[in-house]
Design a protein around this motif. Structure first.
Motif, PDB file in Angstrom:
ATOM      1  N   VAL A   1       6.095  55.290   1.669  1.00 21.98           N
ATOM      2  CA  VAL A   1       4.678  55.069   1.994  1.00 21.98           C
ATOM      3  C   VAL A   1       4.039  56.350   2.504  1.00 21.98           C
ATOM      4  CG1 VAL A   1       3.133  53.891   3.609  1.00 21.98           C
ATOM      5  CG2 VAL A   1       4.898  52.595   2.406  1.00 21.98           C
ATOM      6  N   MET A   2       4.715  57.023   3.413  1.00 22.98           N
ATOM      7  CA  MET A   2       4.180  58.266   3.974  1.00 22.98           C
ATOM      8  C   MET A   2       3.999  59.317   2.888  1.00 22.98           C
ATOM      9  SD  MET A   2       3.464  59.547   7.139  1.00 22.98           S
ATOM     10  CE  MET A   2       4.632  59.114   8.411  1.00 22.98           C
ATOM     11  N   GLY A   3       5.005  59.461   2.016  1.00 23.37           N
ATOM     12  CA  GLY A   3       4.915  60.443   0.935  1.00 23.37           C
ATOM     13  C   GLY A   3       3.798  60.137  -0.042  1.00 23.37           C
ATOM     14  N   LEU A   4       3.603  58.859  -0.362  1.00 20.46           N
ATOM     15  CA  LEU A   4       2.542  58.477  -1.293  1.00 20.46           C
ATOM     16  C   LEU A   4       1.167  58.849  -0.747  1.00 20.46           C
ATOM     17  CD1 LEU A   4       3.777  54.949  -2.482  1.00 20.46           C
ATOM     18  CD2 LEU A   4       3.772  57.072  -3.812  1.00 20.46           C
ATOM     19  N   TYR A   5       0.908  58.513   0.510  1.00 24.67           N
ATOM     20  CA  TYR A   5      -0.412  58.810   1.083  1.00 24.67           C
ATOM     21  C   TYR A   5      -0.694  60.301   1.132  1.00 24.67           C
ATOM     22  CZ  TYR A   5      -1.897  54.137   2.427  1.00 24.67           C
ATOM     23  OH  TYR A   5      -2.338  52.839   2.397  1.00 24.67           O
ATOM     24  N   TRP A   6       0.269  61.078   1.615  1.00 24.07           N
ATOM     25  CA  TRP A   6       0.012  62.516   1.746  1.00 24.07           C
ATOM     26  C   TRP A   6      -0.017  63.209   0.387  1.00 24.07           C
ATOM     27  CZ3 TRP A   6      -2.220  64.662   5.666  1.00 24.07           C
ATOM     28  CH2 TRP A   6      -2.148  64.047   6.921  1.00 24.07           C
ATOM     29  N   GLY A   7       0.723  62.682  -0.602  1.00 22.20           N
ATOM     30  CA  GLY A   7       0.640  63.232  -1.952  1.00 22.20           C
ATOM     31  C   GLY A   7      -0.717  62.989  -2.585  1.00 22.20           C
ATOM     32  N   VAL A   8      -1.250  61.770  -2.403  1.00 22.51           N
ATOM     33  CA  VAL A   8      -2.590  61.447  -2.910  1.00 22.51           C
ATOM     34  C   VAL A   8      -3.631  62.329  -2.227  1.00 22.51           C
ATOM     35  CG1 VAL A   8      -4.380  59.664  -2.954  1.00 22.51           C
ATOM     36  CG2 VAL A   8      -2.038  59.090  -3.582  1.00 22.51           C
ATOM     37  N   PHE A   9      -3.479  62.494  -0.918  1.00 21.87           N
ATOM     38  CA  PHE A   9      -4.437  63.329  -0.179  1.00 21.87           C
ATOM     39  C   PHE A   9      -4.413  64.774  -0.684  1.00 21.87           C
ATOM     40  CE2 PHE A   9      -5.114  66.358   3.309  1.00 21.87           C
ATOM     41  CZ  PHE A   9      -6.448  66.089   3.587  1.00 21.87           C
TER      42      PHE A   9
ATOM     43  N   ILE B   1       5.393  62.646  -6.870  1.00 19.68           N
ATOM     44  CA  ILE B   1       4.933  61.676  -7.870  1.00 19.68           C
ATOM     45  C   ILE B   1       3.478  61.296  -7.608  1.00 19.68           C
ATOM     46  CG2 ILE B   1       5.220  59.303  -8.675  1.00 19.68           C
ATOM     47  CD1 ILE B   1       8.235  59.661  -8.275  1.00 19.68           C
ATOM     48  N   ALA B   2       3.134  61.066  -6.328  1.00 19.85           N
ATOM     49  CA  ALA B   2       1.762  60.693  -5.990  1.00 19.85           C
ATOM     50  C   ALA B   2       0.783  61.806  -6.316  1.00 19.85           C
ATOM     51  CB  ALA B   2       1.675  60.329  -4.510  1.00 19.85           C
ATOM     52  N   ALA B   3       1.182  63.048  -6.044  1.00 15.67           N
ATOM     53  CA  ALA B   3       0.296  64.177  -6.335  1.00 15.67           C
ATOM     54  C   ALA B   3       0.068  64.312  -7.842  1.00 15.67           C
ATOM     55  CB  ALA B   3       0.887  65.464  -5.761  1.00 15.67           C
ATOM     56  N   LEU B   4       1.145  64.187  -8.615  1.00 19.79           N
ATOM     57  CA  LEU B   4       1.004  64.293 -10.077  1.00 19.79           C
ATOM     58  C   LEU B   4       0.173  63.146 -10.640  1.00 19.79           C
ATOM     59  CD1 LEU B   4       4.631  65.372 -11.076  1.00 19.79           C
ATOM     60  CD2 LEU B   4       2.556  66.761 -11.257  1.00 19.79           C
ATOM     61  N   ALA B   5       0.449  61.927 -10.168  1.00 20.15           N
ATOM     62  CA  ALA B   5      -0.302  60.758 -10.645  1.00 20.15           C
ATOM     63  C   ALA B   5      -1.775  60.879 -10.273  1.00 20.15           C
ATOM     64  CB  ALA B   5       0.288  59.484 -10.061  1.00 20.15           C
ATOM     65  N   SER B   6      -2.061  61.419  -9.095  1.00 18.14           N
ATOM     66  CA  SER B   6      -3.451  61.587  -8.669  1.00 18.14           C
ATOM     67  C   SER B   6      -4.172  62.614  -9.525  1.00 18.14           C
ATOM     68  CB  SER B   6      -3.502  61.998  -7.195  1.00 18.14           C
ATOM     69  OG  SER B   6      -2.986  60.983  -6.371  1.00 18.14           O
ATOM     70  N   GLY B   7      -3.428  63.612  -9.997  1.00 16.83           N
ATOM     71  CA  GLY B   7      -4.040  64.568 -10.919  1.00 16.83           C
ATOM     72  C   GLY B   7      -4.488  63.873 -12.193  1.00 16.83           C
ATOM     73  N   VAL B   8      -3.668  62.954 -12.677  1.00 19.58           N
ATOM     74  CA  VAL B   8      -4.017  62.199 -13.881  1.00 19.58           C
ATOM     75  C   VAL B   8      -5.231  61.302 -13.623  1.00 19.58           C
ATOM     76  CG1 VAL B   8      -3.205  60.465 -15.527  1.00 19.58           C
ATOM     77  CG2 VAL B   8      -1.640  62.256 -14.743  1.00 19.58           C
ATOM     78  N   THR B   9      -5.241  60.614 -12.479  1.00 20.14           N
ATOM     79  CA  THR B   9      -6.370  59.723 -12.177  1.00 20.14           C
ATOM     80  C   THR B   9      -7.668  60.504 -11.984  1.00 20.14           C
ATOM     81  OG1 THR B   9      -5.866  59.722  -9.791  1.00 20.14           O
ATOM     82  CG2 THR B   9      -4.872  57.983 -11.147  1.00 20.14           C
TER      83      THR B   9
ATOM     84  N   LEU C   1       2.742  78.736  -9.236  1.00 26.60           N
ATOM     85  CA  LEU C   1       4.146  78.370  -9.412  1.00 26.60           C
ATOM     86  C   LEU C   1       4.964  78.563  -8.133  1.00 26.60           C
ATOM     87  CD1 LEU C   1       5.176  79.661 -12.957  1.00 26.60           C
ATOM     88  CD2 LEU C   1       5.252  77.310 -12.111  1.00 26.60           C
ATOM     89  N   GLY C   2       4.512  79.437  -7.226  1.00 25.00           N
ATOM     90  CA  GLY C   2       5.257  79.683  -5.992  1.00 25.00           C
ATOM     91  C   GLY C   2       5.418  78.424  -5.160  1.00 25.00           C
ATOM     92  N   PRO C   3       4.309  77.826  -4.675  1.00 25.79           N
ATOM     93  CA  PRO C   3       4.446  76.587  -3.906  1.00 25.79           C
ATOM     94  C   PRO C   3       5.000  75.421  -4.718  1.00 25.79           C
ATOM     95  CG  PRO C   3       2.127  77.121  -4.303  1.00 25.79           C
ATOM     96  CD  PRO C   3       2.921  78.301  -4.710  1.00 25.79           C
ATOM     97  N   ALA C   4       4.722  75.400  -6.038  1.00 26.59           N
ATOM     98  CA  ALA C   4       5.253  74.314  -6.875  1.00 26.59           C
ATOM     99  C   ALA C   4       6.782  74.350  -6.903  1.00 26.59           C
ATOM    100  CB  ALA C   4       4.690  74.428  -8.285  1.00 26.59           C
ATOM    101  N   LEU C   5       7.343  75.548  -7.043  1.00 23.69           N
ATOM    102  CA  LEU C   5       8.802  75.687  -7.040  1.00 23.69           C
ATOM    103  C   LEU C   5       9.392  75.250  -5.711  1.00 23.69           C
ATOM    104  CD1 LEU C   5       9.508  79.042  -8.915  1.00 23.69           C
ATOM    105  CD2 LEU C   5      10.435  76.803  -9.474  1.00 23.69           C
ATOM    106  N   LEU C   6       8.696  75.568  -4.628  1.00 26.77           N
ATOM    107  CA  LEU C   6       9.181  75.154  -3.314  1.00 26.77           C
ATOM    108  C   LEU C   6       9.298  73.640  -3.245  1.00 26.77           C
ATOM    109  CD1 LEU C   6       9.763  76.160  -0.293  1.00 26.77           C
ATOM    110  CD2 LEU C   6       7.457  75.345   0.159  1.00 26.77           C
TER     111      LEU C   6
END
Length: 386
Positions: A19-27, A145-153, A239-244
């Motif tokens: 739950v915590m990861g989903l919210y902060w990823g969407v944000f 996953i939430a961040a990627l899905a939010s990009g799609v939405t 790519l720097g932060p993405a790789l992290l």
């Protein structure tokens, strides 16, 4: 197999990590939307985001009282408060309303963070297994996953409030599972007033703080280092932060298997050395490709230090003190997100980004002395409460 069994064993508090990861990823994926809707400059938006820290840090200090008062209900209530807290910033169109909303998000996040980590630490003590890495890996996975899905939405034009509402519905579905997490250990009648041991908690806090500080510097400054110092383009910088993020997820799940074979102190020592080497490679990199390698190695190393530091804090105290110990460690650790911008900004302006990242490598090596002190305490049967 060990990762799967660890997640099954901690599935109730693990749901809170999701739950915590989903919210902060969407944000994270909607930050540009928030900024544009509020109509503020970058510097002002950064100040508004401090609202979450203002709510988070003092709440973590008080979270053990919340945990003891609600006991088994503490985790589902904290998750429900988190779902409610995100409504205000998701609706806010004025800077003040957004800042107040983020303070509320910080309060709810602080409660949920302390309680879910305390529950995992409690299950670790009951089962005799190291379980913290798997759950923190679950957070990283849900965040990504939430961040990627939010990009799609966002590309599809779906309103931000709808996305947050979808996560809210998922949170409601998780509440029955969250309520199955074990209740906190009762305070014994004899010795119930025993004070929390200071130095083990402080040392664990320093360890986790350095890990968080290193993570924050790479997340915020790696793209600038690749673009400004090494002459990379915008896509190369990203790519720097993405790789992290990717390597931290892999590192935490991989660290779960490692932590079941070695002690927490041994894992932290190795991880500190690996991450110090990685960030040194990134600091001295002549081209972006070498910097990518350095940041990837850094992510693998620092990914396990935070979870292992929290797990170690839980082992250093009596059963009824775990929530309090983890809360105190978290308060110290989250100060990293206030220190990191000032430290990196000052060093990079005075000496350049190579020197700034080199200083972070030295900080990572400073983890070793407190780990050795904690190792001696852990080896002393009389020093650690049963």
């Amino acid at each position: 197999m060990s990762i799967r069994s660890a997640l099954l064993l901690t599935r109730a508090p693990g749901a809170a990590f999701v739950v915590m990861g989903l919210y902060w990823g969407v944000f994270a994926a909607h930050v540009p939307v928030f900024r544009d809707r509020l109509g503020v400059e970058d510097a002002t938006f950064g100040l508004l985001l401090l609202g979450s820290s203002i709510g988070l840090i003092p709440t973590m200090w008080l979270a053990p009282l919340f945990d003891r008062a609600l006991r088994r209900a503490a985790l589902p209530v904290a998750a429900g408060l988190l779902a409610l807290a995100w409504i205000t910033p998701a609706l806010a169109t004025a800077p003040l309303a957004f800042a107040v909303g983020m303070i509320g998000v910080g309060v709810a996040s602080g409660l949920c963070d302390v309680v879910m980590n305390a529950r995992v630490s409690q299950i670790e003590a009951q089962s005799g297994r190291s379980l913290m890495n798997a759950n923190h890996g679950l957070f990283s996975l849900a965040y990504g996953i939430a961040a990627l899905a939010s990009g799609v939405t966002r590309e599809a034009g779906l309103p931000m409030l709808t996305v947050f509402g979808g996560v809210g519905v998922m949170t409601l579905l998780f509440l029955p599972l969250l309520s199955r997490a074990p209740a906190p250990a009762a305070v014994p009648e004899e010795g119930g007033a025993a004070r929390l041991p200071l130095w083990p908690v402080v040392l664990c806090g320093i360890i986790v703080m350095i890990a968080f500080l290193s993570e924050a510097t790479v997340e915020s400054w790696s793209a600038l280092h690749i673009e400004r110092t090494l002459g990379g383009g915008a896509a190369q910088g990203a790519l720097g932060p993405a790789l992290l993020g990717v390597t931290m997820t892999l590192g935490r799940f991989g660290g779960q298997a490692l932590a079941e074979r070695l002690s927490e102190t041994a894992v932290i020592r190795m991880a500190a050395l690996v991450s110090a080497i990685g960030i040194s490679v990134a600091a001295m990199a002549p081209v972006p490709m070498v910097a990518y390698l350095g940041f990837a190695v850094t992510g693998l190393g620092i990914s396990v230090i935070g979870p292992m530091g929290l797990a170690l804090a839980g082992r250093m105290v009596a059963a009824h003190q775990r929530a309090q110990a983890i809360a105190r460690v978290a308060v110290i650790a989250f100060c990293a997100f206030l220190i990191a911008p000032v430290l990196m900004g000052g060093l990079s302006q005075a000496l350049g980004l190579r020197a700034a990242f080199g200083a972070v490598a030295l900080l990572l090596l400073m983890i070793l002395p407190p780990v050795m002190a904690l190792r001696r305490r852990a080896a002393d049967p009389g020093a650690v409460p049963a």
